[in-house]
Design a protein around this motif. Structure first.
Motif, short mmCIF file in Angstrom:
data_model
loop_
_atom_site.label_atom_id
_atom_site.label_comp_id
_atom_site.label_asym_id
_atom_site.label_seq_id
_atom_site.Cartn_x
_atom_site.Cartn_y
_atom_site.Cartn_z
N ALA A 1 0.87 -1.14 0.06
CA ALA A 1 0.03 0.11 0.01
C ALA A 1 0.94 1.36 -0.04
N ARG A 2 0.28 2.47 -0.48
CA ARG A 2 1.20 3.59 -0.67
C ARG A 2 0.71 4.50 0.75
N PRO B 1 -5.18 -0.83 -1.40
CA PRO B 1 -6.16 -1.79 -1.71
C PRO B 1 -7.54 -1.05 -2.27
N SER B 2 -7.70 0.05 -1.80
CA SER B 2 -8.97 0.94 -2.30
C SER B 2 -9.03 1.07 -3.97
N GLU B 3 -7.64 1.28 -4.35
CA GLU B 3 -7.66 1.33 -5.86
C GLU B 3 -7.61 0.16 -6.61
N LEU B 4 -7.34 -0.99 -6.17
CA LEU B 4 -7.59 -2.19 -6.74
C LEU B 4 -9.22 -2.61 -6.82
N VAL B 5 -9.64 -2.43 -5.59
CA VAL B 5 -11.22 -2.54 -5.83
C VAL B 5 -11.77 -1.49 -6.71
N SER B 6 -11.48 -0.26 -6.69
CA SER B 6 -12.27 0.50 -7.58
C SER B 6 -11.97 0.13 -9.06
N GLU C 1 -2.06 -1.71 5.70
CA GLU C 1 -1.50 -0.42 5.44
C GLU C 1 -0.11 -0.48 4.93
N CYS C 2 0.46 -1.70 4.81
CA CYS C 2 1.76 -2.00 4.31
C CYS C 2 1.65 -3.09 3.32
N ASN C 3 2.00 -4.34 3.50
CA ASN C 3 1.88 -5.28 2.73
C ASN C 3 0.62 -6.11 2.89
N TYR C 4 -0.06 -6.43 1.69
CA TYR C 4 -1.47 -7.15 1.66
C TYR C 4 -1.51 -8.10 0.46
#
Length: 315
Positions: A205-206, A238-243, A302-305
């Motif tokens: 995540a950024r 993550p929110s950018e991938l979901v979007s 907030e970091c790796n996911y």
């Protein structure tokens, strides 16, 4: 340079890395390929440059296995799910693609669990190292009783897309943060998945926390990875991938249905369409911990996911 990066991080983290469905540009970044090619000889040194990935790999495989068993249990019944869970070859009969396979850490694990596995990488030296390591293992270099097999190819996802084969599972671990044009990369990976198949990603995540841990600490302070391995502005939230998958519909399918049709609780996708799971590194034990679904809402990603999304069935 490092101090300036720290000063800029709060400002940069507010910017969105634009992920739009424009698949007209190559995703291969030649500088990134050159960087990892120089490090290719270290892929199988468990205490070297890729030590953190060696420790992360079992957790990634565990998640893929558990997710596929969960889906099988829901669609085919508890008995089928239990039978797959008890098998050593849980991926038997499945075709799997590892995009950006590097030295083959994940590819080998998928093949050992019974999958017909293809690992691809744009770095010729990475593929050479991966092939040499697999050839030295009789289980991987000869027909397996589990039905698993392993092949490697020096190619990109875009070139592979021109061929007819599609896969039950496509994985791309720690890759999207190193490519150009992430929208094109996501679209390409998505189109390599069969209808009803699965796409698994692992990335960073950024966020200020990710900058401090993956760049400040891992690169500059602890020297766990080479300086310059990560570029903060290329991290993906993550929110950018979901979007992206809320608006993305596969051009190869007659239905215009997006991969993610609804979200809840602050933008979290429904469990049967997609999922975000945080990965937390414990420096004292040296282990990675896969966090629960609910923990992602409270900062665990907030970091790796890890990110999983399922392609809609045809029709």
């Amino acid at each position: 340079m490092f101090t300036a990066g720290v000063r800029r991080v709060s400002r940069l983290t507010q910017r969105t890395r634009f992920i739009q469905t424009d698949a007209t540009t190559s995703t291969v970044n030649t500088a990134e390929i050159a960087h990892f090619s120089r490090l290719s000889s270290q892929w199988w040194d468990e205490s070297g440059e890729f030590a953190l990935l060696h420790r992360m790999n079992p957790v990634r495989v565990q998640y893929i296995r558990e997710k596929l068993i969960e889906v099988a249990r829901e669609e085919k019944g508890e008995d089928v799910g239990r039978e797959i869970e008890q098998r050593r070859d849980a991926f038997r009969g499945m075709s799997m693609l590892d995009v950006g396979c590097g030295g083959g850490l994940l590819s080998e694990s998928l093949a050992r669990l019974g999958a017909r596995t293809l690992g691809i990488d744009a770095s010729e030296s990475n593929i050479r190292i991966a092939s040499m390591h697999a050839d030295a293992d009789p289980f991987l270099s000869s027909p397996s009783s589990t039905g698993g097999s392993l092949q490697y190819r020096n190619t990109s996802a875009e070139h592979l897309l021109k061929e007819p084969e599609r896969f039950d599972v496509v994985c791309s671990m720690e890759v999207i943060e190193h490519v150009d044009n992430p929208a094109a990369f996501l679209a390409t990976c998505a189109e390599l998945v069969k209808p009803g198949g699965h796409l698994f990603l692992s990335t960073i995540a950024r966020t200020p926390l990710a900058f401090l841990l993956t760049i400040a600490a891992a690169e500059y302070i602890m020297r766990k990875v080479a300086i310059g391995t990560h570029t903060y502005s290329k991290f993906v939230n993550p929110s950018e991938l979901v979007s992206f998958f809320q608006t993305y519909s596969s051009p190869s399918m007659t239905s215009a249905r997006p991969w993610i049709t609804r979200t809840y609780d602050g933008g979290q996708p429904t469990r049967k369409e997609a999922e975000v799971r945080g990965l937390i590194y414990n420096p004292w034990s040296g282990d990675w911990v896969l966090m629960s679904r609910s923990a992602s809402q409270w900062g665990a990603a907030e970091c790796n996911y890890l990110f999983w999304v399922r392609k809609p069935l045809a029709g």
